[in-house]
Enzyme design. Structure first.
Site, PDB file in Angstrom:
ATOM      1  N   GLU A  25       1.140  -1.231   0.262  1.00  0.00           N
ATOM      2  CA  GLU A  25       0.193  -0.025  -0.307  1.00  0.00           C
ATOM      3  C   GLU A  25       0.660   0.770   0.348  1.00  0.00           C
ATOM      4  OE1 GLU A  25      -3.647  -0.825   2.124  1.00  0.00           O
ATOM      5  OE2 GLU A  25      -2.245  -1.056   3.913  1.00  0.00           O
TER       6      GLU A  25
ATOM      7  N   GLY B  45       3.327  -8.678   6.302  1.00  0.00           N
ATOM      8  CA  GLY B  45       3.822  -9.643   5.072  1.00  0.00           C
ATOM      9  C   GLY B  45       4.296  -9.980   4.301  1.00  0.00           C
ATOM     10  N   THR B  46       4.079  -8.016   3.944  1.00  0.00           N
ATOM     11  CA  THR B  46       4.740  -7.907   2.936  1.00  0.00           C
ATOM     12  C   THR B  46       6.623  -7.453   2.766  1.00  0.00           C
ATOM     13  OG1 THR B  46       3.120  -5.897   2.856  1.00  0.00           O
ATOM     14  CG2 THR B  46       5.219  -5.162   1.287  1.00  0.00           C
TER      15      THR B  46
ATOM     16  N   ASN C 260      14.665  -4.472  16.937  1.00  0.00           N
ATOM     17  CA  ASN C 260      13.737  -2.782  17.491  1.00  0.00           C
ATOM     18  C   ASN C 260      14.135  -3.175  18.573  1.00  0.00           C
ATOM     19  OD1 ASN C 260      13.137  -1.879  15.365  1.00  0.00           O
ATOM     20  ND2 ASN C 260      11.206  -2.875  15.001  1.00  0.00           N
TER      21      ASN C 260
ATOM     22  N   ASN D  14      14.701   3.587  14.024  1.00  0.00           N
ATOM     23  CA  ASN D  14      15.630   3.543  12.757  1.00  0.00           C
ATOM     24  C   ASN D  14      16.703   4.363  12.454  1.00  0.00           C
ATOM     25  OD1 ASN D  14      13.386   2.154  11.881  1.00  0.00           O
ATOM     26  ND2 ASN D  14      11.756   3.739  10.872  1.00  0.00           N
TER      27      ASN D  14
ATOM     28  N   GLU E 238      34.118  -9.077  -1.695  1.00  0.00           N
ATOM     29  CA  GLU E 238      35.228  -8.759  -0.382  1.00  0.00           C
ATOM     30  C   GLU E 238      34.448  -9.465   0.698  1.00  0.00           C
ATOM     31  OE1 GLU E 238      39.337  -6.911   0.856  1.00  0.00           O
ATOM     32  OE2 GLU E 238      38.011  -5.460   0.109  1.00  0.00           O
TER      33      GLU E 238
END
Length: 465
Positions: free
Chosen positions: A87, A157-158, A220, A242, A268
């Site tokens: 989406e 899921g994605t 996370n 992030n 390498e």
């Protein structure tokens, strides 16, 4: 220089990718919003121009130069990146304010609903042609592509299904190129989806069979703990998590675009860190990790910090298990002699433990471009002061092929087995076309991978000396 194409799959891939690109833009002197570069706008000019020299990074590795705007002399740069999601909402939020070409964002018309099977059998087939066509166009615009970097998670899921399909496509279409993935594994105590263990095990089984892949494991919860305890943030948000993840990522990606004998390319990296084809899951850490850094810290202290459990970002305890190989990716004012002496001291003092069949298992990379310190956006530390943007005199990212990674694999497999023993939620996967045998096979593959890591450690309990 040889180009790198970045592929961002799902919401996690887009979120981490945005923070990584912000750092890539800072390193290479490119404003992501306008596409303009610092110094002389033309290629080969300014501090960040096309010509390679000490302390500078080559723009063309990560940026594609665009045509002149309005007939003027200014050049502008597009990221060599493709964003893919089921989406558009989350993807467009993370790419907002970036100058992108038409076609660099590919999305579908329906959600994968946090289900690997739905993403694989329903969403992916409808997006596959557009996704692969755009990827092929980007590859054709490269003169000497060295590999791909893929950002995704395994719990949704994605990011699980689409990334698995995309990695399989890369292996089939570009078998001589290597891929580095930055993969977010589920947290031990936090979950965004009930069926996360099923998604994680199915994706891990797909990842372990991919040739020429180096998978960097991120977590996370571990990064959140770093934000709270080491960076002293009162209430870190996902954007802060992030941003911290982007720091070791940037150490690695910066090495691919820096000149000099001590920097490495994809081949390498793979040759130095993957002793067996399936044992390609790496743990990550970064130092220094506290507000303001420590400018008086020696290279030895900096290197030692990278191996401390509190610096880990992958959910792996560095003291439990052994290294098969590792790479120390230095940034800033670090001399070759100092780095080599630091590694030698760590080995002599048994601060890092290696399997006895890999006696020369430390790869050193030095990028003289300093890294900007971490700063919380619109936030303050627990001391009530805002962290100012500055540069670390030196920093280091550590990539380790460590047998302790099996604890991450074992944790997800155990959750899978507890649910699967009662056939809980299995009907949602079967309803999308996934067979029961495929679930059982994926779990068995992950169990075998755990055994492979245990066997690798069982060759000897020898501390490198």
């Amino acid at each position: 220089m040889r180009e790198v194409l970045s592929l961002h799959v799902g919401e996690a891939g887009a979120g981490i990718g945005r923070k990584a690109w912000e750092r890539i833009g800072e390193d290479h002197g490119v404003d992501l919003a306008t596409g303009l570069g610092e110094g002389n706008a033309g290629v080969g000019g300014g501090r960040f121009g096309g010509e390679m020299h000490e302390g500078c990074l080559e723009r063309s590795v990560y940026f594609e130069q665009g045509k002149e705007v309005g007939g003027g002399t200014a050049s502008f740069y597009f990221p060599r990146a493709l964003w893919v999601d089921a989406e558009p909402q989350a993807m467009q939020q993370h790419t907002k304010g970036m100058l992108l070409r038409e076609g660099q964002q590919v999305w579908g018309s329906e959600s994968a609903a946090g289900n690997f099977a739905r993403g694989l059998f329903e969403v992916a087939p409808r997006m596959a042609d557009t996704m692969t066509d755009q990827l092929r166009c980007m590859v054709e615009r490269c003169s000497a592509l060295q590999g791909f970097s893929v950002f995704h998670s395994v719990g949704g899921g994605t990011g699980s299904a689409l990334a698995s399909l995309l990695l399989a496509h890369l292996a089939d279409e570009y078998p001589k190129l290597h891929t580095v993935s930055f993969t977010v594994f589920p947290s031990p105590n936090l979950s965004s989806s009930t069926v996360e263990p099923y998604n994680a095990v199915l994706t891990t089984a797909a990842l372990l069979h991919q040739p020429n892949l180096v998978c960097n494991v991120l977590n996370n919860e571990s990064v959140y703990r770093v934000c709270k305890r080491k960076l002293r943030h009162r209430s870190p948000q996902l954007a802060d998590v992030n941003r911290v993840m982007a720091m070791p990522i940037n150490c690695l990606l910066g090495s691919f675009s820096a000149g000099g004998m001590l920097n490495m390319d994809f081949t390498e990296l793979y040759n130095n860190l993957v002793p067996h084809r399936k044992l390609h899951f790496l743990s990550n850490s970064f130092a220094p990790l506290f507000p303001g850094g420590c400018e008086t810290e020696t290279v030895y202290d900096l290197s030692l910090s990278a191996f401390h459990p509190s610096s880990g970002l992958s959910g792996v305890h560095m003291g439990k298990g052994q290294f098969m190989a590792c790479a120390l990716l230095y940034r800033g004012c670090v001399g070759t002699k100092d780095a080599e002496q630091a590694v030698s001291q760590l080995r002599e003092q048994h601060r890092i433990r290696f399997v006895d069949w890999s006696p020369t298992a430390v790869k050193i990379s030095i990028n003289t471009k300093q890294m900007d310190q971490y700063s919380f956006s619109q936030a303050t530390s627990s001391t009530g002061t805002t962290n100012a943007q500055a540069e670390y005199a030196h920093s280091v990212g550590m990539l380790g092929n460590h047998t302790g990674i099996r604890s991450v694999l074992h944790r997800e497999r155990r959750k899978f087995e507890v649910m699967f023993s009662k056939r809980a939620f299995v009907h949602w996967f079967q309803g999308e076309g996934l067979e029961m045998d495929e679930l059982e096979s994926a779990c068995a593959d992950v169990a075998t991978l755990e055994g492979d890591y245990l066997q690798a450690e069982g060759y000897g309990t020898h501390s490198a000396s």
